[in-house]
Design a protein around this motif. Structure first.
Motif, PDB file in Angstrom:
ATOM      1  N   THR A  44       0.898  -1.279  -0.029  1.00 15.69           N
ATOM      2  CA  THR A  44      -0.005  -0.032   0.142  1.00 15.69           C
ATOM      3  C   THR A  44       0.836   1.290   0.060  1.00 15.69           C
ATOM      4  N   GLY A  45       2.092   1.093   0.098  1.00 18.27           N
ATOM      5  CA  GLY A  45       3.113   2.368   0.319  1.00 18.27           C
ATOM      6  C   GLY A  45       3.037   2.930   1.370  1.00 18.27           C
ATOM      7  N   ASP A  75      -0.664  -8.941  -2.699  1.00 15.98           N
ATOM      8  CA  ASP A  75      -0.966  -7.981  -3.625  1.00 15.98           C
ATOM      9  C   ASP A  75      -2.495  -8.286  -4.340  1.00 15.98           C
ATOM     10  N   ALA A  81      -2.890  -1.372  -3.897  1.00 22.88           N
ATOM     11  CA  ALA A  81      -1.792  -1.556  -4.037  1.00 22.88           C
ATOM     12  C   ALA A  81      -1.176  -0.180  -4.764  1.00 22.88           C
ATOM     13  N   VAL A  82      -0.095   0.347  -4.368  1.00 27.90           N
ATOM     14  CA  VAL A  82       0.572   1.262  -5.149  1.00 27.90           C
ATOM     15  C   VAL A  82       1.739   1.014  -5.985  1.00 27.90           C
ATOM     16  N   GLU A  83       2.108   1.809  -7.047  1.00 25.98           N
ATOM     17  CA  GLU A  83       3.344   1.596  -7.910  1.00 25.98           C
ATOM     18  C   GLU A  83       4.745   1.855  -6.854  1.00 25.98           C
ATOM     19  N   GLY A  84       5.528   1.017  -6.846  1.00 27.52           N
ATOM     20  CA  GLY A  84       6.538   1.119  -5.967  1.00 27.52           C
ATOM     21  C   GLY A  84       6.334   0.686  -4.344  1.00 27.52           C
ATOM     22  N   GLY A  85       5.135  -0.034  -4.156  1.00 29.47           N
ATOM     23  CA  GLY A  85       5.001  -0.331  -3.030  1.00 29.47           C
ATOM     24  C   GLY A  85       5.773  -1.521  -2.431  1.00 29.47           C
ATOM     25  N   GLU A  87       8.789  -2.299  -3.278  1.00 30.88           N
ATOM     26  CA  GLU A  87      10.261  -1.821  -3.270  1.00 30.88           C
ATOM     27  C   GLU A  87      10.201  -1.063  -1.645  1.00 30.88           C
ATOM     28  N   THR A  88       9.059  -0.091  -1.264  1.00 33.43           N
ATOM     29  CA  THR A  88       8.924   0.341  -0.307  1.00 33.43           C
ATOM     30  C   THR A  88       9.166  -0.506   1.049  1.00 33.43           C
TER      31      THR A  88
END
Ligand code: GLU
Length: 552
Positions: A44-45, A75, A81-85, A87-88
Motif C-alpha cells: 500500500t506504500g 497484492d 496496491a500502489v506503484e513502488g509499494g 520496493e518500499t
C-alpha cells in the motif's frame, strides 16, 4: 449436482491438480522445533509500526530457532496496491536490519517456496478453488452489488446478522442449468465457499499471546475468488501458509474477527493450521485516555517518520523490544552493551492487551542508545542521515571529518556518557557553535545577572591573557578559578552557598561568562574539550567579538 461438470464449466483450461502442487512444495527439512514465520504486507506504500512490530516478533521466532523468516507480498487487492509499494516494503525492512531468508526481493524472488507475490500464484489458488467445487464446497454466485445491498437492508430491518449465509445464500441452490445459462450470458460471478459452520457451535482456539478462546463457527459463505479470479486474503493466505510451511503466523489482532473463517478453511482443506500470535494494538495516551494510534493524527505511526527525524534504527528496535517483552528492560540493565539479539525473546512475555507507545520514552531510550555508540559510529550515522536531509550539515561534517569526530568524542566513553541528542535531527543544533557558519553569539543581556559588565570584560580579558594551550583540563580550570577569586567570586560553589554575602558569585558564573562568549550558550559540553576542538584562533575571535557586544 454434477460437480465434475460444474468444475469443468468454471475452470475449463486448468490442468494442474492438487497433487502437482503438493509435489512442488515438499515439506521443509528443518531441525526439530525450527519455526517458519513470514510477514505478509500489502504493497500500500504505507509502512507502519504494526508492520515492524509483527516483523520483529516473526524474525526473532524464526532465527532464535534456526528456522526460516520470509517475506510474502499480498497484492491481491489492487485498489490498495500502489506503484513502488513492494520496493518500499523491502527497503524499510532492510533499513531496520530485518533480513529475510526467503521471499520477494527487489529484482525477483529468493527461495524454493515461491513465487512470493500472490498475484503470481493465481493458478495455485485456482487449483484449490476447483478442488472445492469438485467437493461441493464452493459455488459461483452471480448476485449483483444491488442485490447484495438490498439483502443487507432487509437484514438490517429484521435485525439479523449481515452477510451471505444460510437461507440468504441464494446462489447456493442454483441448478447446473441456471449456472450454465448465466455463464453463457457472460454474467460476472464470484466463487463462494459453502460454509458447513453453525454459529451456535463453538470452536476452541489457543493463541500464543491471547491465550485460550472460544469462537463461534463461521457460517458465512465467504468469497474465495473475486470476479476477476483473484483470491481474497482469506483464501490466498491459508493456501500460501500451508505450502510455504509457515508454522507461526504473527499478525495484528484485527484478524481475530475472521480467524474462525481461516481455521474452518484449514480444516476443510485437511491441512494443519499454523500457530497464531495475534498482537495487541499499539495505543497512545491522548490526554487522560488511551486510544489507538491513528494514521491521520499520529505521524509516529508511519515508519518513514523515524527515518526522516533521524532515529537510529537501533533505538527504535530497542524501544519496541521493551514494549514487546516485559523482561527486556531488566535484561538490558544487566547487559548494557550486549547486542539486542542476545536477548531471548519469548511470546510468554508479551502483553495481551494494548501496548502503550510513548514517543518520550522512545527518546529516552534513543539518547541512551546513542550515548553507548563510539564517536565514529555517531559520525557515520549522522552523515548518512544528513546526506539525505540536511545538505549544510553534511557538508560541514564531511569537510573536516577529524573535527566532527572530535566533537562527537566529547563526553563519550566514560561510565556516565553524555546524552545530548535522541535523534540525528537534533545534532545540528547541538554542534552549531563549533562552526562559524552556524554560530550565534550571545546578546549582552544573556550574561549572568550577578556578574557586572565590567566583571564580564575582566573575566574575558584575564582569560585571554592566562590562556595556555599546553594546560591540561585541571590546570585550565584552576586558572579560571583563580581569575574568579581575584575578582571576588568564590572558587567553590559550596563556599558561596555558605556565605553568599561575602562573594559576588562563584566560579560557575565565571566559567559561564567564558562559555557564553565562546559558544553563545549557557549550556555546553565540557569547556576545556570545546576549546580544544575550536582551537585558539576561533576562541580568541569569539572572545573579542563578545567583548565588543558587551561594550555595546
Ligand atoms: N496482508 C495482510 C495485511 O497486510 C497480512 C495479514 C497476515 O499477516 O496474515 O494486513
Amino acid at each position: 449436482m454434477d460437480y465434475q461438470k460444474l468444475a469443468q464449466l468454471l475452470f475449463p483450461d486448468l490442468q494442474l491438480t492438487p497433487e502437482d502442487i503438493e509435489k512442488r512444495y515438499p515439506p521443509r527439512n528443518l531441525p526439530e522445533g525450527a519455526k517458519v514465520t513470514r510477514i505478509a504486507p500489502s504493497p500500500t506504500g504505507f509502512m507502519h509500526l504494526g508492520n515492524l512490530f509483527s516483523a520483529i516478533i516473526s524474525e526473532r521466532l524464526a532465527h532464535q530457532s534456526n528456522g526460516v523468516f520470509f517475506l510474502r507480498i499480498e497484492d491481491t487487492d489492487l485498489k490498495r496496491a500502489v506503484e513502488g509499494g513492494v520496493e518500499t516494503i523491502i527497503n524499510v525492512f532492510h533499513r531496520f536490519g530485518l533480513n529475510f531468508d526467503e521471499g520477494a526481493t527487489i529484482d525477483g524472488d529468493k527461495g524454493d517456496y515461491g513465487p512470493y507475490r500472490q498475484r503470481q500464484r493465481a493458478e495455485i489458488y485456482h487449483v484449490f478453488a476447483k478442488e472445492l467445487v469438485l467437493r461441493g464446497m464452493a459455488y459461483p454466485c452471480f448476485c449483483t452489488e444491488e442485490e447484495l445491498a438490498a439483502m443487507r437492508e432487509t437484514q438490517q430491518e429484521k435485525k439479523l446478522n449481515f452477510g451471505y449465509y444460510g437461507e440468504w445464500a441464494k446462489c447456493r441452490n442454483l441448478t447446473l442449468e441456471e449456472i450454465e445459462s448465466s455463464l453463457k450470458a457472460g454474467k460476472p460471478y464470484v466463487l463462494r465457499f459453502r460454509s458447513p459452520g453453525n454459529p451456535e457451535h463453538r470452536i476452541k482456539h489457543r493463541d500464543l499471546v491471547k491465550g485460550d478462546m472460544e469462537l463461534p463457527e463461521n457460517d458465512q459463505d465467504i468469497v474465495l475468488l473475486k470476479s476477476d479470479g483473484i483470491p481474497t486474503y482469506h483464501f490466498a493466505h491459508i493456501i500460501d501458509d500451508h505450502f510455504m510451511g509457515t508454522t507461526h503466523v504473527v499478525r495484528g489482532e484485527e484478524w481475530l474477527a475472521t480467524l474462525n473463517i481461516h481455521l474452518q478453511l484449514f480444516l476443510t482443506m485437511g491441512w494443519k493450521a499454523p500457530k497464531y500470535i495475534h498482537t495487541a494494538q499499539l495505543m497512545k495516551m491522548d490526554g487522560e485516555s488511551k486510544r489507538k494510534l491513528s494514521k491521520r493524527k499520529d505521524p509516529e505511526l508511519a515508519l518513514d517518520f523515524y527515518h526522516a527525524e533521524g532515529y537510529p534504527v537501533e533505538s527504535v528496535l530497542e524501544y519496541l523490544m521493551t514494549l514487546l517483552n516485559s523482561n527486556f528492560e531488566e535484561w538490558r540493565m544487566a547487559n548494557p552493551t550486549a547486542p539486542m539479539n542476545d536477548f531471548q525473546f519469548t511470546t510468554n512475555k508479551m502483553s495481551n492487551s494494548g501496548s502503550l507507545f510513548d514517543v518520550d520514552k522512545l527518546q529516552d531510550v534513543s539518547k541512551n542508545t546513542i550515548s553507548m555508540m563510539t564517536a565514529d559510529q555517531v559520525y557515520d550515522h549522522v552523515i548518512t542521515w544528513a546526506k539525505q536531509y540536511d545538505e549544510q550539515l553534511y557538508r560541514l561534517l564531511t569537510e573536516d571529518e577529524a573535527k566532527a569526530k572530535a566533537i562527537f568524542a566529547i563526553g563519550r566513553g566514560g561510565s556516565k556518557p553524555r546524552k545530548d541528542f535522541a535523534i540525528w535531527k537534533e545534532v545540528k543544533d547541538y554542534l552549531a557553535f563549533f562552526y562559524d557558519e552556524l554560530f550565534v553569539p550571545a546578546g549582552a543581556d544573556s550574561y549572568p545577572e550577578n556578574v557586572s559588565k565590567e566583571d564580564c570584560l575582566a573575566v574575558l580579558n584575564g582569560y585571554l591573557e592566562g590562556y595556555d594551550p599546553a594546560d591540561d583540563n585541571s590546570q585550565w580550570f584552576d586558572k579560571v578559578r583563580a581569575l574568579g577569586e581575584s575578582l571576588g567570586y568564590a572558587g567553590k560553589p559550596k563556599d558561596y552557598k555558605k556565605n553568599p554575602e561575602q562573594y559576588k558569585g562563584h566560579v560557575g558564573d565565571v566559567s559561564g561568562v567564558i562559555r557564553l562568549a565562546v559558544t553563545g550558550r549557557t549550556n555546553s559540553p565540557d569547556m576545556y574539550c570545546v576549546m580544544e576542538v575550536l582551537g585558539r584562533k576561533t576562541m580568541e575571535e569569539r572572545i573579542h567579538q563578545a567583548m565588543g557586544i558587551l561594550k555595546g
